[in-house]
Motif scaffolding. Structure first.
Motif, short mmCIF file in Angstrom:
data_model
loop_
_atom_site.label_atom_id
_atom_site.label_comp_id
_atom_site.label_asym_id
_atom_site.label_seq_id
_atom_site.Cartn_x
_atom_site.Cartn_y
_atom_site.Cartn_z
N ASP A 140 0.83 -1.20 0.00
CA ASP A 140 0.00 0.00 0.00
C ASP A 140 0.87 1.25 0.00
N THR A 141 0.22 2.39 -0.06
CA THR A 141 0.94 3.66 -0.20
C THR A 141 1.63 4.08 1.09
N GLN A 142 1.37 3.36 2.19
CA GLN A 142 2.06 3.65 3.46
C GLN A 142 3.30 2.78 3.68
N GLY A 143 3.62 1.93 2.71
CA GLY A 143 4.81 1.09 2.84
C GLY A 143 4.56 -0.26 3.48
N ASN A 144 3.30 -0.64 3.59
CA ASN A 144 2.97 -1.97 4.15
C ASN A 144 3.00 -3.02 3.05
N ARG A 145 3.27 -4.25 3.46
CA ARG A 145 3.45 -5.37 2.54
C ARG A 145 2.58 -6.54 2.96
N LEU A 146 1.98 -7.18 1.96
CA LEU A 146 1.28 -8.45 2.17
C LEU A 146 2.06 -9.50 1.41
N GLN A 171 2.94 -2.36 -10.70
CA GLN A 171 2.00 -1.28 -10.41
C GLN A 171 0.64 -1.82 -9.98
N CYS A 172 0.21 -2.91 -10.58
CA CYS A 172 -1.10 -3.49 -10.28
C CYS A 172 -1.20 -4.06 -8.86
N GLN A 173 -0.07 -4.16 -8.16
CA GLN A 173 -0.06 -4.74 -6.82
C GLN A 173 -0.21 -3.70 -5.72
N GLN A 174 -0.18 -2.42 -6.08
CA GLN A 174 -0.26 -1.38 -5.05
C GLN A 174 -1.69 -0.92 -4.83
N LEU A 175 -2.09 -0.91 -3.56
CA LEU A 175 -3.41 -0.46 -3.14
C LEU A 175 -3.27 0.76 -2.22
N GLU A 176 -4.38 1.38 -1.93
CA GLU A 176 -4.35 2.53 -1.02
C GLU A 176 -4.06 2.09 0.41
N CYS A 177 -4.67 0.97 0.81
CA CYS A 177 -4.55 0.53 2.20
C CYS A 177 -4.72 -0.99 2.28
#
Length: 196
Positions: A140-146, A171-177
């Motif tokens: 996500d845009t805060q630097g968190n990873r799943l 790019q398709c892997q990044q979410l807002e949260c």
């Protein structure tokens, strides 16, 4: 059919998200994958230069993950030392990091992911690694990873707070949260590889 996964229990949200994101990643064409792999090089080099890092851990791409191989090739050509993760033979969900060079023989581990053959002479103590580039399923845009759910990288990052951690993603892997658990370790940086 329920489309809003935020209504599901947290564990199920994360599993559904993993499934969706892996499908997106695997839907990328070979050309999109190659373009994205080249696209992460400039920003990654900038980060490495900023920290004057010499000992760098990477991963080998699996199941549609963005490939760090062109970046690794570039780094080896300028004298950086590259290390790859190996499943620890005795400690569950722990990783060792082995030096990767032209003589490294690679074999699939129990998950089918290629890794160097374990040789204790090539193991670098994690305290001597400076940066680690990690794969991810979503970010996500805060630097968190799943991740995939095994906890290998979260354990590594929790035990090595000195490591500069960099997630590599399409790019398709990044979410807002992201839906987070208490054990999730945030990343210092995320480098997004555009596919077009």
């Amino acid at each position: 059919m329920m489309n809003d996964i935020s209504l599901l229990p947290l564990c199920e949200q994360r599993n559904q998200l993993r499934k969706q994101m892996r499908a997106k990643r695997q839907a990328l064409t070979l050309d999109e994958q190659r373009f994205a792999a080249q696209n992460i090089i400039p920003k990654s080099l900038e980060l490495i230069e900023h920290y004057s890092a010499q000992h760098l851990a990477f991963y080998l791409p699996f199941n549609g993950e963005i490939s760090p191989l062109p970046l690794i090739k570039k780094l080896r050509s300028i004298g950086k030392k590259i290390y790859l993760p190996v499943l620890h033979p005795f400690s569950s969900h722990q990783l060792l990091f082995l030096r990767f060079d032209d003589k490294s023989d690679l074999f699939p581990n129990r998950f089918g992911i290629l890794e160097p053959k374990l040789d204790v002479r090539k193991v670098l103590p994690i305290s001597e690694l400076e940066m680690i580039f990690v794969p991810l399923v979503a970010c996500d845009t805060q630097g968190n990873r799943l991740g995939m759910g095994g906890g290998f990288y979260d354990r590594t990052l929790s035990q090595a707070k000195h490591l500069i951690s960099v997630g590599l993603a399409h790019q398709c892997q990044q979410l807002e949260c992201l839906p987070l658990e208490s054990w999730d370790e945030p990343l210092d940086y995320i480098v997004i590889g555009n596919s077009v």
